[in-house]
Design a protein around this motif. Structure first.
Motif, mmCIF file in Angstrom:
data_model
loop_
_atom_site.group_PDB
_atom_site.id
_atom_site.type_symbol
_atom_site.label_atom_id
_atom_site.label_comp_id
_atom_site.label_asym_id
_atom_site.label_seq_id
_atom_site.Cartn_x
_atom_site.Cartn_y
_atom_site.Cartn_z
ATOM 1 N N LEU A 30 11.408 -102.939 0.187
ATOM 2 C CA LEU A 30 9.978 -103.073 0.424
ATOM 3 C C LEU A 30 9.608 -104.552 0.371
ATOM 4 O O LEU A 30 9.927 -105.243 -0.597
ATOM 5 C CB LEU A 30 9.172 -102.316 -0.638
ATOM 6 C CG LEU A 30 7.653 -102.510 -0.602
ATOM 7 C CD1 LEU A 30 7.058 -102.002 0.705
ATOM 8 C CD2 LEU A 30 7.007 -101.830 -1.793
ATOM 9 N N TYR A 31 8.958 -105.020 1.423
ATOM 10 C CA TYR A 31 8.432 -106.382 1.471
ATOM 11 C C TYR A 31 6.918 -106.287 1.339
ATOM 12 O O TYR A 31 6.286 -105.525 2.068
ATOM 13 C CB TYR A 31 8.788 -107.061 2.794
ATOM 14 C CG TYR A 31 10.270 -107.172 3.027
ATOM 15 C CD1 TYR A 31 10.999 -108.216 2.476
ATOM 16 C CD2 TYR A 31 10.943 -106.217 3.778
ATOM 17 C CE1 TYR A 31 12.374 -108.313 2.678
ATOM 18 C CE2 TYR A 31 12.308 -106.306 3.984
ATOM 19 C CZ TYR A 31 13.023 -107.349 3.436
ATOM 20 O OH TYR A 31 14.373 -107.436 3.635
ATOM 21 N N VAL A 32 6.348 -107.058 0.408
ATOM 22 C CA VAL A 32 4.897 -107.057 0.194
ATOM 23 C C VAL A 32 4.395 -108.487 0.376
ATOM 24 O O VAL A 32 4.965 -109.430 -0.184
ATOM 25 C CB VAL A 32 4.541 -106.550 -1.221
ATOM 26 C CG1 VAL A 32 3.041 -106.657 -1.472
ATOM 27 C CG2 VAL A 32 5.014 -105.117 -1.408
ATOM 28 N N GLN A 33 3.320 -108.612 1.162
ATOM 29 C CA GLN A 33 2.692 -109.916 1.366
ATOM 30 C C GLN A 33 1.274 -109.863 0.808
ATOM 31 O O GLN A 33 0.466 -109.018 1.220
ATOM 32 C CB GLN A 33 2.664 -110.265 2.848
ATOM 33 C CG GLN A 33 2.131 -111.659 3.118
ATOM 34 C CD GLN A 33 2.079 -111.972 4.597
ATOM 35 O OE1 GLN A 33 1.388 -111.292 5.332
ATOM 36 N NE2 GLN A 33 2.831 -112.973 5.007
ATOM 37 N N ASP A 34 0.976 -110.764 -0.145
ATOM 38 C CA ASP A 34 -0.366 -110.786 -0.727
ATOM 39 C C ASP A 34 -1.340 -111.498 0.220
ATOM 40 O O ASP A 34 -0.921 -112.057 1.243
ATOM 41 C CB ASP A 34 -0.345 -111.394 -2.135
ATOM 42 C CG ASP A 34 -0.046 -112.886 -2.171
ATOM 43 O OD1 ASP A 34 -0.226 -113.587 -1.148
ATOM 44 O OD2 ASP A 34 0.343 -113.373 -3.245
ATOM 45 N N PRO A 35 -2.648 -111.479 -0.083
ATOM 46 C CA PRO A 35 -3.628 -112.089 0.812
ATOM 47 C C PRO A 35 -3.413 -113.587 1.059
ATOM 48 O O PRO A 35 -3.854 -114.119 2.077
ATOM 49 C CB PRO A 35 -4.966 -111.841 0.101
ATOM 50 C CG PRO A 35 -4.729 -110.590 -0.681
ATOM 51 C CD PRO A 35 -3.304 -110.714 -1.148
ATOM 52 N N GLU A 39 5.205 -113.629 -0.102
ATOM 53 C CA GLU A 39 5.969 -112.380 0.065
ATOM 54 C C GLU A 39 6.850 -112.120 -1.154
ATOM 55 O O GLU A 39 7.482 -113.032 -1.676
ATOM 56 C CB GLU A 39 6.842 -112.461 1.311
ATOM 57 C CG GLU A 39 7.497 -111.146 1.670
ATOM 58 C CD GLU A 39 8.249 -111.218 2.984
ATOM 59 O OE1 GLU A 39 9.488 -111.335 2.934
ATOM 60 O OE2 GLU A 39 7.595 -111.164 4.037
ATOM 61 N N THR A 40 6.867 -110.858 -1.594
ATOM 62 C CA THR A 40 7.722 -110.429 -2.693
ATOM 63 C C THR A 40 8.463 -109.160 -2.281
ATOM 64 O O THR A 40 8.099 -108.494 -1.308
ATOM 65 C CB THR A 40 6.907 -110.141 -3.974
ATOM 66 O OG1 THR A 40 5.923 -109.151 -3.687
ATOM 67 C CG2 THR A 40 6.235 -111.396 -4.498
ATOM 68 N N ILE A 63 -6.484 -108.307 1.867
ATOM 69 C CA ILE A 63 -5.535 -107.378 2.485
ATOM 70 C C ILE A 63 -4.114 -107.675 2.006
ATOM 71 O O ILE A 63 -3.612 -108.785 2.164
ATOM 72 C CB ILE A 63 -5.577 -107.494 4.026
ATOM 73 C CG1 ILE A 63 -6.991 -107.275 4.559
ATOM 74 C CG2 ILE A 63 -4.572 -106.526 4.664
ATOM 75 C CD1 ILE A 63 -7.520 -105.878 4.360
ATOM 76 N N TRP A 64 -3.489 -106.650 1.443
ATOM 77 C CA TRP A 64 -2.084 -106.699 1.031
ATOM 78 C C TRP A 64 -1.289 -105.920 2.074
ATOM 79 O O TRP A 64 -1.541 -104.737 2.297
ATOM 80 C CB TRP A 64 -1.898 -106.047 -0.336
ATOM 81 C CG TRP A 64 -2.461 -106.852 -1.465
ATOM 82 C CD1 TRP A 64 -3.775 -107.096 -1.733
ATOM 83 C CD2 TRP A 64 -1.714 -107.529 -2.464
ATOM 84 N NE1 TRP A 64 -3.906 -107.875 -2.845
ATOM 85 C CE2 TRP A 64 -2.657 -108.163 -3.316
ATOM 86 C CE3 TRP A 64 -0.362 -107.670 -2.728
ATOM 87 C CZ2 TRP A 64 -2.253 -108.912 -4.416
ATOM 88 C CZ3 TRP A 64 0.031 -108.409 -3.817
ATOM 89 C CH2 TRP A 64 -0.910 -109.026 -4.653
ATOM 90 N N ARG A 65 -0.346 -106.578 2.732
ATOM 91 C CA ARG A 65 0.465 -105.922 3.762
ATOM 92 C C ARG A 65 1.829 -105.566 3.188
ATOM 93 O O ARG A 65 2.358 -106.283 2.340
ATOM 94 C CB ARG A 65 0.611 -106.845 4.963
ATOM 95 C CG ARG A 65 -0.705 -107.041 5.693
ATOM 96 C CD ARG A 65 -0.597 -108.033 6.844
ATOM 97 N NE ARG A 65 -1.788 -108.040 7.663
ATOM 98 C CZ ARG A 65 -2.941 -108.617 7.323
ATOM 99 N NH1 ARG A 65 -3.045 -109.216 6.165
ATOM 100 N NH2 ARG A 65 -3.985 -108.580 8.130
ATOM 101 N N HIS A 66 2.368 -104.442 3.657
ATOM 102 C CA HIS A 66 3.705 -104.061 3.199
ATOM 103 C C HIS A 66 4.536 -103.505 4.357
ATOM 104 O O HIS A 66 4.004 -102.983 5.326
ATOM 105 C CB HIS A 66 3.652 -103.082 2.028
ATOM 106 C CG HIS A 66 2.891 -101.826 2.307
ATOM 107 N ND1 HIS A 66 1.522 -101.726 2.170
ATOM 108 C CD2 HIS A 66 3.301 -100.602 2.715
ATOM 109 C CE1 HIS A 66 1.132 -100.502 2.461
ATOM 110 N NE2 HIS A 66 2.197 -99.795 2.809
#
Length: 94
Positions: A30-35, A39-40, A63-66
């Motif tokens: 899972l890749y998560v990008q904060d506003p 990326e984490t 908006i947090w994208r994953h």
């Protein structure tokens, strides 16, 4: 359903299936990008075949994208989404 507020922890989940509708196991990330654009890759659990979950704490409004990615015997599979974290539980108050 209301958007989560900053400081909330949300559970992101994806379920993988093959064309026959059977659950698929695969190496899932899972890749998560904060506003802000950072990326984490949070830890992912696999409670049952084809189901993957991760906890993400929303520490910034916006908006947090994953993006979920998995490699299975059928190839690479992807699922994307987003969550909007509100700065406050008070909305529309003037």
């Amino acid at each position: 359903m209301a958007n989560p507020i900053v400081g909330s922890t949300v559970t992101l989940q994806v379920e993988w299936f093959d064309l026959a509708g059977d659950p698929v196991a695969g190496a899932t990330v899972l890749y998560v990008q904060d506003p802000s654009g950072t990326e984490t890759t949070p830890a992912v659990s696999n409670p049952t075949t084809g189901v993957y979950r991760a906890q993400v704490t929303l520490n910034e409004a916006g908006i947090w994208r994953h993006r979920w990615e998995a490699v299975s015997v059928d190839g690479t599979i992807v699922c994307e989404g987003s969550v909007c974290a509100q700065a406050s539980a008070l909305v529309g108050v003037s």
